[in-house]
Scaffold this motif. Structure first.
Motif, PDB file in Angstrom:
ATOM      1  N   ALA A   1      77.740 -33.065  12.066  1.00 19.13           N
ATOM      2  CA  ALA A   1      77.592 -31.641  12.365  1.00 19.13           C
ATOM      3  C   ALA A   1      76.703 -31.435  13.586  1.00 19.13           C
ATOM      4  O   ALA A   1      76.973 -30.570  14.430  1.00 19.13           O
ATOM      5  N   MET A   2      75.635 -32.225  13.695  1.00 17.09           N
ATOM      6  CA  MET A   2      74.746 -32.101  14.844  1.00 17.09           C
ATOM      7  C   MET A   2      75.442 -32.552  16.130  1.00 17.09           C
ATOM      8  O   MET A   2      75.210 -31.984  17.202  1.00 17.09           O
ATOM      9  N   ILE A   3      76.297 -33.563  16.035  1.00 16.04           N
ATOM     10  CA  ILE A   3      77.068 -33.992  17.208  1.00 16.04           C
ATOM     11  C   ILE A   3      77.975 -32.860  17.667  1.00 16.04           C
ATOM     12  O   ILE A   3      78.076 -32.556  18.871  1.00 16.04           O
ATOM     13  N   GLN A   4      78.650 -32.209  16.717  1.00 19.59           N
ATOM     14  CA  GLN A   4      79.527 -31.087  17.058  1.00 19.59           C
ATOM     15  C   GLN A   4      78.740 -29.960  17.720  1.00 19.59           C
ATOM     16  O   GLN A   4      79.206 -29.337  18.686  1.00 19.59           O
ATOM     17  N   LEU A   5      77.531 -29.713  17.208  1.00 22.84           N
ATOM     18  CA  LEU A   5      76.692 -28.673  17.806  1.00 22.84           C
ATOM     19  C   LEU A   5      76.254 -29.086  19.212  1.00 22.84           C
ATOM     20  O   LEU A   5      76.268 -28.268  20.139  1.00 22.84           O
ATOM     21  N   GLY A   6      75.878 -30.342  19.380  1.00 20.58           N
ATOM     22  CA  GLY A   6      75.487 -30.826  20.698  1.00 20.58           C
ATOM     23  C   GLY A   6      76.606 -30.699  21.718  1.00 20.58           C
ATOM     24  O   GLY A   6      76.366 -30.377  22.889  1.00 20.58           O
ATOM     25  N   GLN A   7      77.842 -30.940  21.278  1.00 21.26           N
ATOM     26  CA  GLN A   7      78.990 -30.797  22.176  1.00 21.26           C
ATOM     27  C   GLN A   7      79.161 -29.345  22.617  1.00 21.26           C
ATOM     28  O   GLN A   7      79.532 -29.075  23.758  1.00 21.26           O
ATOM     29  N   ARG A   8      78.884 -28.417  21.713  1.00 20.75           N
ATOM     30  CA  ARG A   8      78.960 -27.002  22.083  1.00 20.75           C
ATOM     31  C   ARG A   8      77.859 -26.637  23.087  1.00 20.75           C
ATOM     32  O   ARG A   8      78.082 -25.849  24.010  1.00 20.75           O
ATOM     33  N   ILE A   9      76.663 -27.184  22.864  1.00 22.91           N
ATOM     34  CA  ILE A   9      75.537 -26.888  23.752  1.00 22.91           C
ATOM     35  C   ILE A   9      75.804 -27.432  25.149  1.00 22.91           C
ATOM     36  O   ILE A   9      75.589 -26.754  26.156  1.00 22.91           O
ATOM     37  N   GLY A  10      76.282 -28.675  25.222  1.00 21.72           N
ATOM     38  CA  GLY A  10      76.576 -29.296  26.508  1.00 21.72           C
ATOM     39  C   GLY A  10      75.352 -29.955  27.129  1.00 21.72           C
ATOM     40  O   GLY A  10      74.212 -29.641  26.802  1.00 21.72           O
ATOM     41  N   LYS A  11      75.608 -30.890  28.036  1.00 21.90           N
ATOM     42  CA  LYS A  11      74.529 -31.698  28.621  1.00 21.90           C
ATOM     43  C   LYS A  11      73.534 -30.851  29.411  1.00 21.90           C
ATOM     44  O   LYS A  11      72.321 -31.011  29.286  1.00 21.90           O
ATOM     45  N   LYS A  12      74.048 -29.963  30.251  1.00 23.39           N
ATOM     46  CA  LYS A  12      73.182 -29.191  31.141  1.00 23.39           C
ATOM     47  C   LYS A  12      72.165 -28.364  30.363  1.00 23.39           C
ATOM     48  O   LYS A  12      70.958 -28.404  30.645  1.00 23.39           O
ATOM     49  N   ASP A  13      72.645 -27.621  29.371  1.00 29.89           N
ATOM     50  CA  ASP A  13      71.728 -26.770  28.608  1.00 29.89           C
ATOM     51  C   ASP A  13      70.832 -27.588  27.689  1.00 29.89           C
ATOM     52  O   ASP A  13      69.689 -27.205  27.426  1.00 29.89           O
ATOM     53  N   PHE A  14      71.331 -28.727  27.183  1.00 28.55           N
ATOM     54  CA  PHE A  14      70.492 -29.574  26.349  1.00 28.55           C
ATOM     55  C   PHE A  14      69.289 -30.077  27.144  1.00 28.55           C
ATOM     56  O   PHE A  14      68.145 -30.029  26.683  1.00 28.55           O
ATOM     57  N   VAL A  15      69.551 -30.533  28.371  1.00 25.34           N
ATOM     58  CA  VAL A  15      68.457 -31.008  29.221  1.00 25.34           C
ATOM     59  C   VAL A  15      67.485 -29.874  29.545  1.00 25.34           C
ATOM     60  O   VAL A  15      66.257 -30.051  29.547  1.00 25.34           O
ATOM     61  N   LYS A  16      68.025 -28.690  29.793  1.00 26.27           N
ATOM     62  CA  LYS A  16      67.174 -27.533  30.099  1.00 26.27           C
ATOM     63  C   LYS A  16      66.193 -27.256  28.961  1.00 26.27           C
ATOM     64  O   LYS A  16      64.996 -27.027  29.190  1.00 26.27           O
ATOM     65  N   TYR A  17      66.694 -27.314  27.726  1.00 28.43           N
ATOM     66  CA  TYR A  17      65.826 -27.030  26.584  1.00 28.43           C
ATOM     67  C   TYR A  17      64.904 -28.214  26.255  1.00 28.43           C
ATOM     68  O   TYR A  17      63.785 -28.012  25.776  1.00 28.43           O
ATOM     69  N   MET A  18      65.367 -29.431  26.490  1.00 20.96           N
ATOM     70  CA  MET A  18      64.470 -30.577  26.324  1.00 20.96           C
ATOM     71  C   MET A  18      63.233 -30.410  27.212  1.00 20.96           C
ATOM     72  O   MET A  18      62.106 -30.668  26.803  1.00 20.96           O
ATOM     73  N   GLU A  19      63.477 -29.946  28.439  1.00 19.54           N
ATOM     74  CA  GLU A  19      62.356 -29.705  29.347  1.00 19.54           C
ATOM     75  C   GLU A  19      61.510 -28.540  28.860  1.00 19.54           C
ATOM     76  O   GLU A  19      60.281 -28.587  28.897  1.00 19.54           O
TER      77      GLU A  19
END
Length: 286
Positions: free
Chosen positions: A60-78
């Motif tokens: 389920a978390m993988i599916q959510l991560g795919q929706r978020i996408g790499k660009k926004d994931f990195v933005k929020y990690m920062e």
């Protein structure tokens, strides 16, 4: 780390907390040429985001991560502070190891989504979870609370320094509700503290393929009182020697013991009235 992914998903509007059947777990998730498994090999079936956090479900978390996408994931990690030192007034803090933020692949996005194949330091993790539960504000952690000058009779308080707002109050509350369910009916039941409202999240990280002798890392983070958290505790146990290496079994009881020692001494906490199960304020608890 699933708490962080859930918070990002809510904030980005790609998931809601309680949409029935929003995710599906068959026991694994296919990502390119990899089958990435869930700890529950039979699968969790249809899940809401709340269910996924409560069940600690990888697919389920993988599916959510795919929706978020790499660009926004990195933005929020920062935004949550994972790419920078916290700036706490202690020496020896070091950064973890992360995929190249500008070029990580879909498999790495998948493992990132449930918190594996990268590292952060414990203070970063504790600080990020504190931001998730306190209404969404990331603060610079401090070690000294106040400085008392006996000769002059003065007390200087070290005020919290706000770094940035990361998520909304609304989404912070939704994550706190998920954390409460983790402890009450999910994988974190061993994190309960009799008479207090606790929320938490389990963590179990497997060793990297090239370093199997390092063993698993079991962890649990607990916050209390979960309605208005005043304390967050993170316990991390490297290569546990118990029969189980899961955070729910190894680390959650330790956090419960710490909270059970600390909470009775706090002046302002939410106490569960065990007769009515209502949450009441008590400013004089000893």
């Amino acid at each position: 780390f699933k708490l962080i992914t859930a918070a990002i998903g809510l904030e980005q509007g790609v998931a809601k907390a309680n949409t029935t059947g929003d995710f599906y777990c068959s026991g694994y998730q296919q990502v390119e040429d990899r089958k990435i498994g869930c700890w529950h090999k039979q699968g969790h079936g249809a899940e809401s985001l709340n269910d996924a956090v409560k069940n600690s479900c990888n697919p389920a978390m993988i599916q959510l991560g795919q929706r978020i996408g790499k660009k926004d994931f990195v933005k929020y990690m920062e935004a949550f502070g994972f790419f920078n030192l916290t700036g706490a007034d202690i020496s020896g803090e070091s950064l973890g190891q992360f995929f190249r933020a500008d070029s990580f692949n879909n498999v790495e996005l998948a493992t990132l989504s449930f918190g594996q194949r990268f590292t952060v330091n414990p203070l970063q993790m504790l600080n990020a979870v504190s931001a998730v539960v306190n209404g969404g504000q990331l603060y610079k952690p401090t070690i000294i609370h106040k400085i008392k000058n006996e000769a002059k009779g003065t007390v200087e308080f070290v005020e919290p320094e706000l770094v940035r707002k990361v998520i909304s109050q609304k989404h912070s509350k939704e994550i706190r509700d998920m954390m409460r369910d983790v402890v009450e009916i999910g994988t974190g039941k061993r994190g309960k503290v009799h008479g207090y409202s606790v929320g938490g999240k389990t963590g179990t990280s497997e060793p990297s393929p090239g370093n199997l002798e390092a063993g698993y890392v079991a962890s649990f983070v607990g916050a209390a009182p979960i309605e208005e958290p005043e304390i967050v505790v993170l316990a991390i146990i490297k290569n546990p020697k118990e029969k189980s290496h899961e955070g729910s079994v190894v680390a959650a009881p330790l956090v419960a013991r710490i909270l059970s020692d600390v909470l009775p001494g706090m002046k302002k906490t939410n106490v569960i009235d065990l007769k009515t199960t209502k949450i009441t304020k008590n400013d004089d608890i000893k």
